[in-house]
Design a protein around this motif. Structure first.
Motif, PDB file in Angstrom:
ATOM      1  N   LEU A  52       3.957   2.443   8.598  1.00 29.80           N
ATOM      2  CA  LEU A  52       4.019   3.427   9.649  1.00 29.80           C
ATOM      3  C   LEU A  52       3.102   2.582  10.686  1.00 29.80           C
ATOM      4  O   LEU A  52       1.908   2.448  10.441  1.00 29.80           O
ATOM      5  N   CYS A  53       3.580   2.533  11.869  1.00 25.92           N
ATOM      6  CA  CYS A  53       3.010   1.966  13.092  1.00 25.92           C
ATOM      7  C   CYS A  53       3.237   2.408  14.321  1.00 25.92           C
ATOM      8  O   CYS A  53       4.226   2.818  14.534  1.00 25.92           O
ATOM      9  N   GLY A  54       1.954   2.672  15.273  1.00 25.56           N
ATOM     10  CA  GLY A  54       2.414   3.276  16.379  1.00 25.56           C
ATOM     11  C   GLY A  54       1.469   4.201  16.973  1.00 25.56           C
ATOM     12  O   GLY A  54       0.079   3.964  16.521  1.00 25.56           O
ATOM     13  N   PRO A  55       1.641   5.060  17.851  1.00 25.45           N
ATOM     14  CA  PRO A  55       0.504   5.972  18.304  1.00 25.45           C
ATOM     15  C   PRO A  55       0.078   6.755  17.063  1.00 25.45           C
ATOM     16  O   PRO A  55       0.739   7.113  16.233  1.00 25.45           O
ATOM     17  N   TYR A  56      -1.238   7.281  17.328  1.00 23.23           N
ATOM     18  CA  TYR A  56      -1.920   8.125  16.262  1.00 23.23           C
ATOM     19  C   TYR A  56      -0.895   9.326  16.002  1.00 23.23           C
ATOM     20  O   TYR A  56      -0.998   9.549  14.587  1.00 23.23           O
ATOM     21  N   GLY A  57      -0.459   9.894  16.816  1.00 22.90           N
ATOM     22  CA  GLY A  57       0.287  11.306  16.461  1.00 22.90           C
ATOM     23  C   GLY A  57       1.644  11.131  15.631  1.00 22.90           C
ATOM     24  O   GLY A  57       1.765  11.879  14.653  1.00 22.90           O
ATOM     25  N   LEU A  58       2.226   9.735  16.077  1.00 24.23           N
ATOM     26  CA  LEU A  58       3.255   9.608  15.290  1.00 24.23           C
ATOM     27  C   LEU A  58       2.931   8.956  13.802  1.00 24.23           C
ATOM     28  O   LEU A  58       3.650   9.509  12.945  1.00 24.23           O
ATOM     29  N   VAL A  59       1.970   8.208  13.705  1.00 26.51           N
ATOM     30  CA  VAL A  59       1.767   7.683  12.260  1.00 26.51           C
ATOM     31  C   VAL A  59       1.181   9.005  11.381  1.00 26.51           C
ATOM     32  O   VAL A  59       1.569   9.000  10.277  1.00 26.51           O
ATOM     33  N   GLN A  60       0.415   9.879  11.842  1.00 26.06           N
ATOM     34  CA  GLN A  60      -0.066  11.102  11.316  1.00 26.06           C
ATOM     35  C   GLN A  60       1.123  11.903  10.882  1.00 26.06           C
ATOM     36  O   GLN A  60       1.145  12.457   9.749  1.00 26.06           O
ATOM     37  N   SER A  61       1.975  12.102  11.760  1.00 25.69           N
ATOM     38  CA  SER A  61       3.114  12.871  11.343  1.00 25.69           C
ATOM     39  C   SER A  61       3.974  12.479  10.171  1.00 25.69           C
ATOM     40  O   SER A  61       4.397  12.893   9.388  1.00 25.69           O
ATOM     41  N   ALA A  62       4.128  11.071  10.389  1.00 27.75           N
ATOM     42  CA  ALA A  62       4.734  10.434   9.272  1.00 27.75           C
ATOM     43  C   ALA A  62       4.101  10.423   7.888  1.00 27.75           C
ATOM     44  O   ALA A  62       4.809  10.625   6.864  1.00 27.75           O
ATOM     45  N   GLU A  63       2.876  10.297   8.015  1.00 31.24           N
ATOM     46  CA  GLU A  63       1.834  10.136   6.687  1.00 31.24           C
ATOM     47  C   GLU A  63       2.052  11.502   5.991  1.00 31.24           C
ATOM     48  O   GLU A  63       2.298  11.739   4.819  1.00 31.24           O
ATOM     49  N   ARG A  64       1.978  12.785   6.825  1.00 29.18           N
ATOM     50  CA  ARG A  64       2.115  14.076   6.307  1.00 29.18           C
ATOM     51  C   ARG A  64       3.448  14.395   5.579  1.00 29.18           C
ATOM     52  O   ARG A  64       3.540  15.033   4.768  1.00 29.18           O
ATOM     53  N   ALA A  65       4.501  13.866   6.443  1.00 29.13           N
ATOM     54  CA  ALA A  65       6.037  14.039   5.862  1.00 29.13           C
ATOM     55  C   ALA A  65       6.053  13.386   4.350  1.00 29.13           C
ATOM     56  O   ALA A  65       6.726  13.827   3.668  1.00 29.13           O
ATOM     57  N   LEU A  66       5.510  12.150   4.505  1.00 32.47           N
ATOM     58  CA  LEU A  66       5.553  11.377   3.217  1.00 32.47           C
ATOM     59  C   LEU A  66       4.740  12.029   2.234  1.00 32.47           C
ATOM     60  O   LEU A  66       5.368  12.210   0.886  1.00 32.47           O
ATOM     61  N   ARG A  67       3.826  12.475   2.654  1.00 31.30           N
ATOM     62  CA  ARG A  67       3.061  13.405   1.415  1.00 31.30           C
ATOM     63  C   ARG A  67       3.672  14.507   0.925  1.00 31.30           C
ATOM     64  O   ARG A  67       3.901  14.947  -0.258  1.00 31.30           O
ATOM     65  N   ALA A  68       4.210  15.101   1.787  1.00 28.88           N
ATOM     66  CA  ALA A  68       5.034  16.370   1.465  1.00 28.88           C
ATOM     67  C   ALA A  68       6.212  16.108   0.601  1.00 28.88           C
ATOM     68  O   ALA A  68       6.608  17.031  -0.107  1.00 28.88           O
ATOM     69  N   LEU A  69       6.639  14.853   0.648  1.00 31.98           N
ATOM     70  CA  LEU A  69       8.019  14.469   0.072  1.00 31.98           C
ATOM     71  C   LEU A  69       7.467  13.727  -1.280  1.00 31.98           C
ATOM     72  O   LEU A  69       8.352  13.304  -1.999  1.00 31.98           O
ATOM     73  N   GLY A  70       6.267  13.911  -1.559  1.00 36.96           N
ATOM     74  CA  GLY A  70       5.830  13.247  -2.699  1.00 36.96           C
ATOM     75  C   GLY A  70       5.643  11.788  -2.906  1.00 36.96           C
ATOM     76  O   GLY A  70       5.472  10.977  -4.065  1.00 36.96           O
ATOM     77  N   VAL A  71       5.622  11.251  -1.871  1.00 45.85           N
ATOM     78  CA  VAL A  71       5.190   9.707  -2.021  1.00 45.85           C
ATOM     79  C   VAL A  71       3.757   9.299  -2.292  1.00 45.85           C
ATOM     80  O   VAL A  71       2.903  10.009  -1.597  1.00 45.85           O
ATOM     81  N   ARG A  72       3.611   8.386  -3.073  1.00 48.94           N
ATOM     82  CA  ARG A  72       2.416   7.839  -3.483  1.00 48.94           C
ATOM     83  C   ARG A  72       1.573   7.269  -2.445  1.00 48.94           C
ATOM     84  O   ARG A  72       1.986   6.434  -1.658  1.00 48.94           O
ATOM     85  N   ARG A  73       0.257   7.562  -2.125  1.00 45.15           N
ATOM     86  CA  ARG A  73      -0.556   7.257  -1.279  1.00 45.15           C
ATOM     87  C   ARG A  73      -0.576   5.475  -1.228  1.00 45.15           C
ATOM     88  O   ARG A  73      -0.351   4.853  -0.272  1.00 45.15           O
ATOM     89  N   GLU A  74      -0.533   4.839  -2.315  1.00 43.70           N
ATOM     90  CA  GLU A  74      -0.585   3.470  -2.404  1.00 43.70           C
ATOM     91  C   GLU A  74       0.548   2.583  -1.835  1.00 43.70           C
ATOM     92  O   GLU A  74       0.796   1.479  -1.644  1.00 43.70           O
ATOM     93  N   ARG A  75       1.661   3.619  -1.529  1.00 44.44           N
ATOM     94  CA  ARG A  75       3.007   2.853  -1.279  1.00 44.44           C
ATOM     95  C   ARG A  75       3.209   2.954   0.324  1.00 44.44           C
ATOM     96  O   ARG A  75       3.975   2.395   1.066  1.00 44.44           O
ATOM     97  N   VAL A  76       1.981   3.665   0.978  1.00 45.12           N
ATOM     98  CA  VAL A  76       2.094   3.794   2.437  1.00 45.12           C
ATOM     99  C   VAL A  76       1.048   2.914   3.089  1.00 45.12           C
ATOM    100  O   VAL A  76      -0.242   3.082   2.769  1.00 45.12           O
ATOM    101  N   HIS A  77       1.587   2.241   4.034  1.00 40.79           N
ATOM    102  CA  HIS A  77       0.558   1.418   4.825  1.00 40.79           C
ATOM    103  C   HIS A  77       0.746   1.828   6.292  1.00 40.79           C
ATOM    104  O   HIS A  77       1.676   2.107   6.679  1.00 40.79           O
ATOM    105  N   GLU A  78      -0.532   1.970   6.745  1.00 42.83           N
ATOM    106  CA  GLU A  78      -0.499   2.478   8.175  1.00 42.83           C
ATOM    107  C   GLU A  78      -1.321   1.430   9.236  1.00 42.83           C
ATOM    108  O   GLU A  78      -2.323   0.654   8.926  1.00 42.83           O
TER     109      GLU A  78
END
Length: 385
Positions: free
Chosen positions: A247-273
């Motif tokens: 996930l890379c770009g403006p703060y708002g987009l990255v945070q939106s993507a992070e929350r979406a992935l968390r809601a979809l059950g993606v494990r934290r260690e698989r997400v890089h920001e």
């Protein structure tokens, strides 16, 4: 990635080319002479800090490398993308003044927003590491499976390197790029992304969303917010099989993507920001820390040498160290790039912002010196760890 003395350093590199990408962005190609190529060996996703001095004041800015990492040799050139920022001291200089043949002060590669593990080249490692003379590092685990990225604007830059390197070196890997831009005219690296699609039609998936322009085909225009991403991502990808999210770009987009992935059950260690743009009023990530003591001292270990200095009122630990050790590592001073990362040996600090360190790093004791203020009378940092 090899650094003299284990830490990033500046060298003068010649500008080989300046390519106009859009009305407000350029790509700078930097030639790396043979004697410095090992020092500029990079991991896909890393960045360079560029430095110049104006009226006695030093200006540093970080720009991600967009080049595919060479499979065998150290790089003979590096390419970075620079987007013009309103009143930007360095980006304006890059757009209006830098020309082929100029020399720039360029720090060796840094950053941890990288392809991990990076697939190894298809030849055996050399007998020794050319930079250190030590035994070679074992080849990383081969990479396969699905990888994906959600990027906005200039956030495409490091992901272009990550995707290109992955697809070139790992014939079983697939990459899905979801990118958001204002309009086609403002989209950086259009040709380079199209080239990936042409070279890897069965393994590279591209989804483009324009926030201010309707497309004839594809997704409707508008912002990629959390609700939209939560619905979109499972329709595009087998979520359980994606090994890494970038996930890379403006703060708002990255945070939106992070929350979406968390809601979809993606494990934290698989997400890089990696955050590219943070407003001055952006949220902090270290609230409720103790107030600063009346007097405090910082002890810093840097390149094997240690020193202790007073921290002046309101000063960050990095500023206190820089007054006495101008060679202390930093680039953005905004809590974004992570160049000033240091290990907190003793004492405690309050970090104003942290958009660079993963949770695992802060839990292990690492801090950003540029954002850290002492909350105990004595603080000890180790920049060498």
């Amino acid at each position: 990635m090899a650094h003299e003395g284990g830490r990033a350093r500046f060298h003068r590199l010649r500008v080989a080319a300046v390519d106009r990408l859009t009305d407000d962005s350029v790509a700078l190609t930097l030639a790396v002479p043979p004697e410095l190529r090992e020092a500029y060996r990079f991991a896909p996703g890393q960045h360079l800090a560029l430095r110049r001095t104006v009226d006695g004041a030093e200006i540093r800015r970080t720009y991600s490398i967009c080049s595919t990492a060479p499979a065998h040799e150290a790089p003979s050139s590096l390419r970075v993308g620079v987007r013009l920022v309103d009143d930007g001291a360095f980006s304006t200089y890059a757009h209006k003044e830098i020309a082929a043949g100029d020399e720039l002060e360029v720090m060796t590669p840094a950053g941890r927003f990288t392809l991990d593990p990076c697939p190894a080249a298809d030849t055996a490692a050399t007998d020794t590491d050319a930079a250190t003379g030590s035994a070679p590092t074992p080849a990383p685990t081969p990479v396969s499976g699905h990888y994906a990225a959600v990027v906005g604007g200039s956030g495409i830059t490091p992901v272009l390197s990550i995707a290109g390197t992955l697809l070139e070196r790992a014939p079983d890997a697939r990459f899905c790029l979801i990118r958001s831009d204002r309009s086609t005219a403002s989209t950086m690296f259009l040709e380079e992304v199209a080239d990936l699609k042409d070279r890897y039609p069965d393994r590279f998936q591209l989804v483009t969303v324009l926030s201010r322009e309707e497309q004839q085909a594809g997704l409707a225009s508008g912002r990629l917010d959390e609700e939209r991403l939560t619905a979109l991502l499972p329709a595009l990808l087998p979520m359980e099989r994606v090994a890494g999210w970038y996930l890379c770009g403006p703060y708002g987009l990255v945070q939106s993507a992070e929350r979406a992935l968390r809601a979809l059950g993606v494990r934290r260690e698989r997400v890089h920001e990696e955050i590219f743009h943070v407003d001055d009023g952006g949220p902090t990530r270290d609230r409720g820390a103790a107030p600063a003591p009346a007097h405090s001292t910082v002890t810093a270990q840097l390149d094997g040498r240690s020193g202790s200095w007073a921290v002046e009122d309101g000063e960050s630990l990095l500023e206190a160290v820089l007054r006495n050790r101008p060679d202390a590592p930093y680039a953005c001073k905004g809590g974004v790039c992570g160049t000033c990362r240091a290990f907190l040996v003793s004492g405690s600090v309050r970090m104003d912002r942290n958009f660079a360190l993963e949770a695992e790093e802060t839990e292990a004791g690492y801090v950003l010196a540029c954002q850290s203020h002492p909350t105990t009378e004595k603080v000890e940092l180790d920049f060498d760890r």
